[in-house]
Write a protein that holds these residues in place. Sequence first.
Motif, short mmCIF file in Angstrom:
data_model
loop_
_atom_site.label_atom_id
_atom_site.label_comp_id
_atom_site.label_asym_id
_atom_site.label_seq_id
_atom_site.Cartn_x
_atom_site.Cartn_y
_atom_site.Cartn_z
N ALA A 1 0.83 -1.20 0.00
CA ALA A 1 0.00 0.00 0.00
C ALA A 1 0.87 1.25 0.00
O ALA A 1 0.54 2.24 -0.66
CB ALA A 1 -0.92 -0.01 1.21
N ALA A 2 1.98 1.21 0.72
CA ALA A 2 2.87 2.38 0.78
C ALA A 2 3.42 2.68 -0.61
O ALA A 2 3.47 3.83 -1.06
CB ALA A 2 4.01 2.13 1.76
N ARG A 3 3.81 1.62 -1.34
CA ARG A 3 4.31 1.82 -2.71
C ARG A 3 3.17 2.31 -3.61
O ARG A 3 3.34 3.22 -4.40
CB ARG A 3 4.87 0.51 -3.27
N ALA B 1 -3.37 -6.89 7.82
CA ALA B 1 -1.99 -6.80 7.33
C ALA B 1 -1.77 -5.53 6.53
O ALA B 1 -0.66 -5.24 6.12
CB ALA B 1 -1.68 -8.01 6.45
N SER B 2 -2.84 -4.73 6.34
CA SER B 2 -2.68 -3.64 5.38
C SER B 2 -2.29 -2.31 6.02
O SER B 2 -2.18 -1.32 5.34
CB SER B 2 -3.97 -3.47 4.55
N LEU B 3 -2.07 -2.30 7.36
CA LEU B 3 -1.64 -1.06 8.00
C LEU B 3 -0.33 -1.30 8.76
O LEU B 3 -0.18 -2.29 9.46
CB LEU B 3 -2.71 -0.57 8.97
N ASN B 4 0.61 -0.38 8.59
CA ASN B 4 1.89 -0.45 9.31
C ASN B 4 1.63 -0.38 10.82
O ASN B 4 1.08 0.60 11.30
CB ASN B 4 2.77 0.72 8.86
N PRO B 5 2.02 -1.43 11.56
CA PRO B 5 1.67 -1.48 12.98
C PRO B 5 2.30 -0.36 13.82
O PRO B 5 1.83 -0.08 14.91
CB PRO B 5 2.20 -2.84 13.43
N LEU B 6 3.34 0.28 13.30
CA LEU B 6 4.06 1.26 14.12
C LEU B 6 3.59 2.70 13.91
O LEU B 6 4.08 3.62 14.55
CB LEU B 6 5.56 1.20 13.81
N GLN C 1 -10.44 -1.46 7.88
CA GLN C 1 -10.74 -1.47 6.46
C GLN C 1 -11.16 -0.08 6.01
O GLN C 1 -10.81 0.37 4.93
CB GLN C 1 -11.82 -2.52 6.16
N ARG C 2 -11.87 0.64 6.88
CA ARG C 2 -12.27 2.01 6.51
C ARG C 2 -11.06 2.93 6.49
O ARG C 2 -10.98 3.84 5.67
CB ARG C 2 -13.36 2.51 7.45
N VAL C 3 -10.10 2.69 7.41
CA VAL C 3 -8.86 3.47 7.36
C VAL C 3 -8.13 3.19 6.05
O VAL C 3 -7.62 4.11 5.40
CB VAL C 3 -7.95 3.11 8.56
N ALA C 4 -8.11 1.91 5.62
CA ALA C 4 -7.44 1.57 4.37
C ALA C 4 -8.10 2.30 3.20
O ALA C 4 -7.43 2.77 2.28
CB ALA C 4 -7.47 0.06 4.14
#
Lengths: 244, 283, 265
Positions: B181-183, C89-94, C160-163
């Motif tokens: 997603a970042a890319r 898995a679609s959001l960076n945990p940090l 999912q809404r954040v994505a």
Amino acid sequence: MRIEGLRVAGETELLHGVSLAVGAGEAVGLVGESGSGKSLTLRAVMGLLPRGLRVTGGTVEVDGRAAMIFQDPLTFLDPLVRVGDQVAEVCRVVAGLSRRASRVRALELFADVRLDDRAVLARRYPHQLSGGQRQRVLLALALAQEPDLLLCDEPTTALDVTVQREVLDLLASLRAERGLSLVFVSHDLAVVAQLCDRVVVLRDGEVVEAGATRDVVARPHHPYTRRLLDAVLPLPALAGGRDG
Amino acid sequence: MSTTTAAVRPSVRWLRRARRTPALVAGTAILVVVGVVAVLAPVIAPYDPASQDLGNGLAPPSAAHWFGTDQLGRDILSRVMAAAATDLRIAVLAALVPLVVGVTIGLVSGYVGGWGDWLIGRVVDTFVAFPFYVLVITVVFAAGAGERGIYLAYALVGWITYARVIRARTRTLCREGWVQAARGGGLSHGRVLFGHLLPNVAPLAVVLLMTEILLIMVAVVTLGYLGLGVQPPTPDWGTMISDGQLFLTTRWWVPTLPGLAVVLTGVGLSLTGDGLADVWRLR
Amino acid sequence: MADGLELTGVSVAYAGRRVVDDVSLQVRPGTIVGLVGESGSGKTTLARAVVGTVGLAGGTVHLDGTPLARRRSRTERRAVQLVQQDPYASLNPLLTVGRVLDELLRVHRLAERRIASDTAGAPDAGAWRRARCAELMGLVGLEADTLGRYPRQLSGGQRQRVAIARALAVEPRILVADEPTSALDVTVQRTVLDVLVGLSARVGLGVLLISHDLSVIHAACDDVAVLREGRIVEHAPAARFFTHPSDPYSRRLLQAVPRLPERAP
């Protein structure tokens, strides 16, 4: 099978006294969202609780033998053994059959679960089968244990709709042929409604509603049941009927 | 950005978990003690570690000399303290270059994939095929015994571990949706690598660093023992053990007490590494 | 060629086999096109071809009448955004939600561009970005204080809404949503679908919604395309498709869907 006030706890209590009865030849649906404790209930019956969890109260009585099938068959099949041999091995252990007789029996079971090309499929390894075929093999494995009660943990969730339909039809006919009792766990009320006479709605480890499927669907009492029903996205009726 | 949420910052949660991890608490406590002693050695050591008292050689532990004296009458406690400074300094300094090089190579190779990754993989395999000490001793021989040789040897071979582990982790992370997603969002490769992936592999690198410092410290001591490490008169645990082993049966404290210092520091480093891995849930 | 996304004869091959074969499809701004298919039908590969992460073996992808190059520029990548299946898995945990959105706005200099084109009393870039982040949260039906949260503090539906908000942050023309609801609880599915429907209407976004679930497609889409073994077997307006499918395979799919018995009103 009768479950009376079943409690399961790890660090916190996850099932707060679940009661459930399944008569001989009856099919009961267990419905709820993730975290409702529906799978946990089945696992407690089979004594397959995940590590760190234990039964802290209540009783479970099963008349006869129970077997279970799961959402992801691949984790329950030995990847290094041909599927026919896996089923034959269970026949040998459970029914005390000879090597040769157990092979024959395994093929009969494959016929019972409507697997085509049985002789060829029996020689395959789990990874060479499609999702629907694996689920049928798992079902054959469960039937090999000659169960009176079949516990189904979301067995069709990972399958395509057309395959799901076949597996549901298969379960219904097995139940009719063998007088099997079924407990069918699913998050999908529509799937449960296809198969089960009675339905039990679970939420956060508690039974919120139970009754005949037709009544629960037509006149839900608990607001949570109503929310689950509203969540089933409707489809318009297909012109020309639904034969098939 | 709103600060009214009940959101607990990760650093706070981290500290809470860290305090409940006995290995980490014990490990850091040991390291803090060893570190303070090493830094303050010139101030708190009862004697000058180099001053000899030939009339009072190989004296047993006493009120005047808690750890006894060695064959030249030097105070062993003072020498153990001074050696802590030497050995830890070398171990930490020698660990830095491999850390930076190894993490960078691992990140880039895991992220880029393809032939660059393949090439680095083969280089790593080649290095791994040689026994570790054979490589280190060869380099030290070539570069000359002493600190310089040790730094050079580690700069050459120490990055391998980081590169292997970080590469594997990076490859796994690259399959996660958020990297894609970042890319897809138009972020540059550099930003994804160093702004997003690096913070996610950093905990792993720090845990490895603990193990590596331990390994280097033991290697420095071993090289000192073989006479290839720190050269006399600079005090070093390895040379102390090596010089004292002649007296192991009659004057056990001469080689044993420096040996115990090595063990204590080693336990401290390894507990810290284990504790950090637990706190960061790396297993 | 018209506005929106236009696939013409698109094929994708893996190891010599055509996984996607001669697919033609249009997604107009402000509409949602549903792509249905079972596992192995090639729908995820098609999604990748649309966002440009796999190359085409044949055919073209046009956006607003302009063909998209094999290697897409940053602007072209921005224009077609993907929402993935697994919100866990679609959001960076940090990173907090706010940090993720803010970074995208900064990298594309969206604040500066907007302020430059805006003559009346322009606010500074930081303030604009903060306002935009809050606005994005509003578009996907989340509270502004979600911006301060880390992914692990959010439920699957919120993630999912954040994505979706992250995809919107770069102001795309087309959103490709690959099974956006299948990892979510049933009661949450509808909220996410409602967000997509609202966006296509309000922002004029074209959405390609990929799902194996026909009722999901029915709840959101204007048009339906059925993919089978890499080929489109039927492409019809939703209103007709669900009652009068023309292809026998479409019909089989629709018949297989479990339905609830009648409910009392």
